[in-house]
Design a protein around this motif. Structure first.
Motif, PDB file in Angstrom:
ATOM      1  N   SER B   9     143.141 -21.489  86.272  1.00  0.00           N
ATOM      2  CA  SER B   9     142.086 -21.806  85.103  1.00  0.00           C
ATOM      3  C   SER B   9     140.847 -22.311  85.176  1.00  0.00           C
ATOM      4  O   SER B   9     139.866 -22.417  84.539  1.00  0.00           O
ATOM      5  N   SER B  13     138.226 -20.779  83.164  1.00  0.00           N
ATOM      6  CA  SER B  13     137.049 -21.370  82.669  1.00  0.00           C
ATOM      7  C   SER B  13     135.440 -20.786  83.002  1.00  0.00           C
ATOM      8  O   SER B  13     134.535 -20.799  82.390  1.00  0.00           O
ATOM      9  N   ILE B  23     142.782 -23.903  79.230  1.00  0.00           N
ATOM     10  CA  ILE B  23     143.943 -23.151  79.002  1.00  0.00           C
ATOM     11  C   ILE B  23     145.743 -23.351  79.602  1.00  0.00           C
ATOM     12  O   ILE B  23     145.438 -25.096  80.051  1.00  0.00           O
ATOM     13  N   SER B  27     148.987 -19.880  77.528  1.00  0.00           N
ATOM     14  CA  SER B  27     147.677 -18.617  77.000  1.00  0.00           C
ATOM     15  C   SER B  27     148.130 -17.270  77.826  1.00  0.00           C
ATOM     16  O   SER B  27     147.874 -16.959  78.694  1.00  0.00           O
ATOM     17  N   VAL B  29     145.116 -14.151  78.408  1.00  0.00           N
ATOM     18  CA  VAL B  29     144.070 -14.520  78.319  1.00  0.00           C
ATOM     19  C   VAL B  29     143.207 -13.359  77.222  1.00  0.00           C
ATOM     20  O   VAL B  29     142.271 -14.188  77.397  1.00  0.00           O
ATOM     21  N   LEU B  33     142.530 -16.647  74.873  1.00  0.00           N
ATOM     22  CA  LEU B  33     141.116 -17.434  75.509  1.00  0.00           C
ATOM     23  C   LEU B  33     140.347 -16.438  74.866  1.00  0.00           C
ATOM     24  O   LEU B  33     139.201 -17.008  75.531  1.00  0.00           O
ATOM     25  N   VAL B  77     148.421 -16.908  81.071  1.00  0.00           N
ATOM     26  CA  VAL B  77     148.442 -17.085  82.657  1.00  0.00           C
ATOM     27  C   VAL B  77     149.313 -17.920  83.473  1.00  0.00           C
ATOM     28  O   VAL B  77     149.462 -17.060  84.589  1.00  0.00           O
TER      29      VAL B  77
END
Lengths: 155, 93
Positions: B9, B13, B23, B27, B29, B33, B77
């Motif tokens: 994560s 980020s 995250i 999540s 990706v 995100l 994730v």
């Protein structure tokens, strides 16, 4: 170089498969419409063309290492620096070294030297994929011959 | 020692400007995100370097395209972290 065709490299001088690195040579033309605009009274090679020159060396390095089976496309650039002016008529040494071979991409450190002075460097991300057309595959293989890849491989 | 999720994560980020708190293991990706394909290359590079593995991303995409696996198997994730852990075990053997 033939700037109008984006043909940036003039030859491959050295290929080291063990180190996954390559040195190419590029002769900057003395005259080009590019220099009429960049810049009037102070002609210099645009930074974007320096990047393209390094990306093409990275591309031929990666294609050579995998036997011209996949096409590398310029996908990203990090920490690029343009450290000195490159004037018309200059000869550049183009260095490319693969830092990492990922799945579908590679990271390449590249640089340009002019008369022994580092004028540019960058870390390039190259996305690699099967050739999207047979014509492109033929073209880059032919270009590889023009650049003398077969000869440096034999050394 | 940071868990795989904490490390991954952090990589996501820093590579994509997604706030760390957004995250979660659930999540997706790309869909949740908003990581695009170039940012994912950066993430894959950082994961490869950090864990000493090579994420077989092309194989994953091929398996998804062939209907053998679901996209979520690799790009959620938590599932991505499980794949990384499996690759680390395989690399250590």
């Amino acid at each position: 170089m033939r700037l109008e065709y984006f043909q940036m490299l003039d030859g491959i001088e050295k290929l080291d498969r063990d180190q996954a690195s390559l040195v190419a040579v590029a002769h900057v033309p003395s005259d080009s419409p590019v220099f009429e605009g960049h810049f009037p009274g102070h002609p210099i090679m645009p930074g974007v063309l320096m990047l393209e020159t390094m990306a093409q060396a990275a591309g031929y390095l990666l294609m050579t290492l995998d036997g011209f089976n996949r096409m590398p496309f310029f996908a990203g650039v990090k920490t690029a620096g343009f450290r000195a002016f490159v004037h018309p008529g200059s000869t550049l040494k183009v260095n490319a070294s693969r830092l990492h071979a990922g799945s579908g991409y590679a990271i390449v450190a590249a640089s340009l030297d002019c008369h022994g002075t580092r004028v540019s460097d960058a870390q390039l991300t190259m996305r690699t994929m099967p050739f999207p057309s047979d014509a492109l595959a033929r073209h880059v293989r032919q270009e590889g011959k023009r650049l003398g890849l077969a000869e440096v491989e034999a050394e | 020692m940071a868990s795989t999720f904490e490390t991954v994560s952090g990589i996501i980020s820093s590579s994509s400007d997604v706030p760390l708190e957004k995250i979660t293991p659930q999540s997706h990706v790309k869909e949740d995100l908003g990581v695009d394909s170039l940012a994912f290359l950066d993430i894959a590079f950082e994961i490869d370097q950090t864990f000493g593995i090579k994420l077989p991303v092309e194989d994953w995409i091929a398996r998804v395209n062939e209907g053998k696996d679901k996209d979520e198997d690799y790009f959620i994730v938590g599932n991505l972290c499980a794949q990384i852990d499996s690759l680390r075990v395989a690399a250590a053997e």
